[in-house]
Write an enzyme that holds these catalytic residues in place. Structure first.
Site, PDB file in Angstrom:
ATOM      1  N   ASP A 231      30.121  32.704  32.641  1.00  0.00           N
ATOM      2  CA  ASP A 231      28.802  32.135  32.378  1.00  0.00           C
ATOM      3  C   ASP A 231      27.989  32.178  33.662  1.00  0.00           C
ATOM      4  O   ASP A 231      28.466  31.747  34.718  1.00  0.00           O
ATOM      5  CB  ASP A 231      28.942  30.684  31.907  1.00  0.00           C
ATOM      6  CG  ASP A 231      28.353  30.451  30.533  1.00  0.00           C
ATOM      7  OD1 ASP A 231      27.145  30.701  30.387  1.00  0.00           O
ATOM      8  OD2 ASP A 231      29.082  30.029  29.630  1.00  0.00           O
TER       9      ASP A 231
ATOM     10  N   ASP B 198      23.052  32.213  30.819  1.00  0.00           N
ATOM     11  CA  ASP B 198      22.527  30.979  30.255  1.00  0.00           C
ATOM     12  C   ASP B 198      21.008  30.923  30.386  1.00  0.00           C
ATOM     13  O   ASP B 198      20.446  31.324  31.417  1.00  0.00           O
ATOM     14  CB  ASP B 198      23.160  29.796  31.017  1.00  0.00           C
ATOM     15  CG  ASP B 198      22.860  28.448  30.403  1.00  0.00           C
ATOM     16  OD1 ASP B 198      23.248  28.223  29.255  1.00  0.00           O
ATOM     17  OD2 ASP B 198      22.245  27.620  31.107  1.00  0.00           O
TER      18      ASP B 198
ATOM     19  N   GLU C 208      21.136  34.345  26.624  1.00  0.00           N
ATOM     20  CA  GLU C 208      20.823  33.266  25.683  1.00  0.00           C
ATOM     21  C   GLU C 208      19.307  33.147  25.567  1.00  0.00           C
ATOM     22  O   GLU C 208      18.646  32.712  26.516  1.00  0.00           O
ATOM     23  CB  GLU C 208      21.424  31.948  26.181  1.00  0.00           C
ATOM     24  CG  GLU C 208      21.146  30.780  25.263  1.00  0.00           C
ATOM     25  CD  GLU C 208      21.556  29.447  25.869  1.00  0.00           C
ATOM     26  OE1 GLU C 208      21.920  28.535  25.102  1.00  0.00           O
ATOM     27  OE2 GLU C 208      21.500  29.310  27.112  1.00  0.00           O
TER      28      GLU C 208
ATOM     29  N   HIS D 232      29.646  26.691  21.818  1.00  0.00           N
ATOM     30  CA  HIS D 232      29.895  25.366  22.393  1.00  0.00           C
ATOM     31  C   HIS D 232      28.753  24.387  22.174  1.00  0.00           C
ATOM     32  O   HIS D 232      28.890  23.212  22.525  1.00  0.00           O
ATOM     33  CB  HIS D 232      30.144  25.514  23.898  1.00  0.00           C
ATOM     34  CG  HIS D 232      28.948  26.038  24.642  1.00  0.00           C
ATOM     35  ND1 HIS D 232      28.477  27.319  24.478  1.00  0.00           N
ATOM     36  CD2 HIS D 232      28.118  25.451  25.538  1.00  0.00           C
ATOM     37  CE1 HIS D 232      27.416  27.500  25.249  1.00  0.00           C
ATOM     38  NE2 HIS D 232      27.168  26.381  25.901  1.00  0.00           N
ATOM     39  N   ASP D 233      27.646  24.841  21.617  1.00  0.00           N
ATOM     40  CA  ASP D 233      26.462  23.997  21.452  1.00  0.00           C
ATOM     41  C   ASP D 233      26.189  23.622  19.998  1.00  0.00           C
ATOM     42  O   ASP D 233      25.115  23.117  19.688  1.00  0.00           O
ATOM     43  CB  ASP D 233      25.219  24.705  22.013  1.00  0.00           C
ATOM     44  CG  ASP D 233      25.150  24.636  23.528  1.00  0.00           C
ATOM     45  OD1 ASP D 233      25.747  23.719  24.121  1.00  0.00           O
ATOM     46  OD2 ASP D 233      24.488  25.507  24.128  1.00  0.00           O
TER      47      ASP D 233
END
Length: 615
Positions: free
Chosen positions: A111, A218, A276, A353-354
């Site tokens: 990440d 990210d 993202e 994960h969100d």
């Protein structure tokens, strides 16, 4: 994994880039596997499970942040880009993980979190030390404003993502700094070239030099903010801070910044990139980021589908909004046809994960039978979709949301807690109840409970007697990887099988053209995949004629199967069944070919794939 590409400084040319056909698997390290009994997952624990991922069919491991961090946002608040948080392990452990992946023909991506840092990062500590600091301009500082009564107010009225303002007052230097997320996550100033150069060197080249194969990037479209800093229009009357994503998403210099990142760092290393993209719901907005000719990102995550059911992103995000199947199908069609006639590429995912667990959001986990059936059908949907497939840990065994009986005290995430506290502060009990209901479906916490490895205490995630950082699911004895590994017809067994079929029929599933059928049907989700677009420029006429029909019953009642031969455009008796999600001998309908292909019944949550040729 085979290498079917030619390296070029500006990307991959000549044949299909390897990452288009790869299966990526996201690991949330705190919750994957604890190797030392401290209740916190770690990199040695992940290494111990690499063979599990390899057997599943994973090509690339995406490791969520494991960098040094105060962990106020589970590692998305980084205080040292070149160090590993001690609970996750050491730099040497990362080197061992890279070797473990590479020795099995797999790859590893990390990440890249560079929209902001932790407020404990040395860069920010120096930036806030004085207005004359050499790094003052590495972050975004602004003087206060004053209202008509002389009260100090922030530079703008923008609301952040974690239920608060985007500006935090610094008493020492008497200015505000910008933070789109928590006040502990100050935004970097990408307008400063020295700041960008430090990001490229310390956060990227450091890891690429160690052998990492690329990055999930990210918040990639938030680096360029509007530098005139206007107030946002009032769209939520009665509150001080207003949604303002147009002030920081897809800003005026964003494509310049990403091209620079690719040219200076990603391309020279041949590193894969997946960005993202928040608040970017239209294909014409996404294409500039992933167009091969543009030379920016290889792929991007677009979130319209995975965020179905969520409320307003800034106010009432967790007020759940039920949606019909037709809404899901319309979004799937939009993004499945995105690559047709363009040089862009797409990602396929329904968990990360969100977000809450897919089987609890898009499927039916109300009974063991419907849980298994819908988990397999979701797997079928994902694995037959055009684009690069991303799985999230536990998706392959159908992990569920946290039990409804758990209270708010089990929710640890900064966003969940923030939205709940905001609802409580209103004094509106209906809103509190609605928020709790929505959190029970959508909260980020659901994806972060420990992985369910087996039926031993703590689900095999950590040692017996240890209190894990998040509570283990109550149903781990019935739902775990060990139990499913012993059952080839389990959810895990189905994922393993269909990932092999996805690669075997890559021209249809990964690269095929998508045609939605019956868009308004609220029970059946059906589409045809047409071959001959496998990414290699293969002009094989047989491949061009190949078709697959995907038929899925997205309901808990028996449904009539359509005319298979008619949908595939072939003569009756020429179509063949590739697979069904139903256990052997359990189908409510005939799986026989010929007459059984027309008018047969689909069991609740059953999915099937038919071909217009013999496999």
């Amino acid at each position: 994994m085979g290498s079917n590409l030619i390296h070029h400084p500006d990307g991959w040319v000549g044949t299909t880039p390897w990452w288009k056909d790869a299966v990526f698997y996201q690991v949330y390290p705190a919750s994957f596997k604890d190797s030392n009994g401290d209740g916190w997952g770690d990199i040695p624990g992940l290494i111990s499970k690499i063979d599990y991922l390899h057997r599943l069919g994973v090509d690339v491991v995406w490791l969520s942040p494991m960098f040094e961090s105060p962990q106020q946002d589970m590692g998305y608040d980084i205080s040292d880009y070149q160090a590993v948080h001690q609970r996750y392990g050491t730099l040497e452990d990362v080197d061992r993980l890279i070797e473990a992946c590479h020795s099995r023909g797999m790859k590893l991506i990390l990440d890249l979190v560079v929209n902001h840092t932790s407020d404990q990062h040395p860069w920010f500590k120096e930036s806030r030390s004085s207005k004359t600091s050499p790094k003052r301009d590495w972050y975004i500082w602004k003087p206060p404003r004053y209202d008509g009564e002389g009260n100090r107010i922030p530079p703008t009225n923008w609301r952040g993502y974690f239920a608060g303002p985007t500006w935090t007052w610094d008493e020492g230097t008497q200015e505000y700094y910008l933070n789109l997320y928590g006040p502990f996550q100050p935004d970097l100033n990408w307008e400063n070239p020295e700041c960008r150069a430090a990001v490229y060197d310390e956060a990227m080249r450091f890891w690429l030099d160690r052998g990492v194969d690329g990055f999930r990037i990210d918040t990639v479209n938030k680096y360029s903010k509007r530098t005139d800093f206007p107030d946002a229009p009032v769209t939520c009357p009665g509150v001080a801070h207003q949604p303002a994503p147009e002030m920081w998403c897809n800003g005026p210099r964003i494509h310049e910044f990403i091209r620079e990142m690719r040219t200076r760092v990603l391309a020279p290393y041949g590193a894969v990139s997946v960005g993202e993209l928040s608040n970017t719901p239209r294909p014409e907005q996404v294409l500039p980021y992933v167009s091969a000719a543009a030379g920016e990102l290889d792929m991007a995550f677009e979130f319209s589908t995975i965020r179905l059911g969520t409320g307003d992103l800034f106010h009432g995000k967790y007020i759940y909004r039920p949606f019909p199947l037709s809404a899901l199908k319309r979004l799937v069609e939009t993004w499945q046809t995105f690559t047709e006639g363009t040089d862009g590429w797409h990602t396929v995912f329904c968990e990360n994960h969100d977000n809450g667990r897919a089987v609890s959001r898009f499927g039916d986990d109300s009974t063991p039978e419907l849980w298994e059936a819908s988990a397999k059908t979701i797997a079928l949907w994902q694995a037959t979709s055009t684009g690069t497939l991303f799985l999230y840990q536990g998706q392959e065994i159908g992990m569920r949301n946290m039990p409804a009986s758990w209270g708010i005290e089990e929710y640890k995430d900064v966003e969940s807690v923030g939205f709940y506290n905001e609802a409580v502060a209103t004094g509106d009990q209906d809103r509190v109840r609605a928020t709790l209901h929505g959190l029970g479906i959508l909260a980020r916490d659901h994806s972060r409970i420990p992985f369910q490895w087996d039926d031993s205490p703590n689900a095999g995630f950590t040692d017996e007697g240890v209190t894990p950082w998040m509570r283990v699911h109550d149903q781990y004895r019935e739902l775990n990887a060990a139990k499913q590994a012993a059952d080839p017809e389990s959810v895990l067994g189905f994922y393993t099988r269909i990932l092999k079929l996805r690669k075997q029929y890559r021209d249809l599933f990964t690269h095929g053209r998508f045609r939605l059928l019956a868009p308004d049907d609220e029970a059946l989700f059906m589409y045809v995949k047409e071959g001959g677009a496998d990414g290699d420029g293969d002009g094989d006429d047989d491949k061009k004629r190949r078709k697959a029909l995907v038929v899925m019953n997205f309901s808990s009642s028996v449904q009539q199967c359509p005319d298979i031969s008619g949908a595939l455009g072939c003569r009756e008796g020429e179509a063949s069944l590739l697979l069904s999600t139903v256990r052997s001998g359990k189908s409510a309908a005939s799986d026989g070919l010929g007459p059984g292909l027309r008018g047969s019944e689909l069991s609740p949550w059953e999915g099937r794939v038919y071909l217009n040729f013999k496999p």
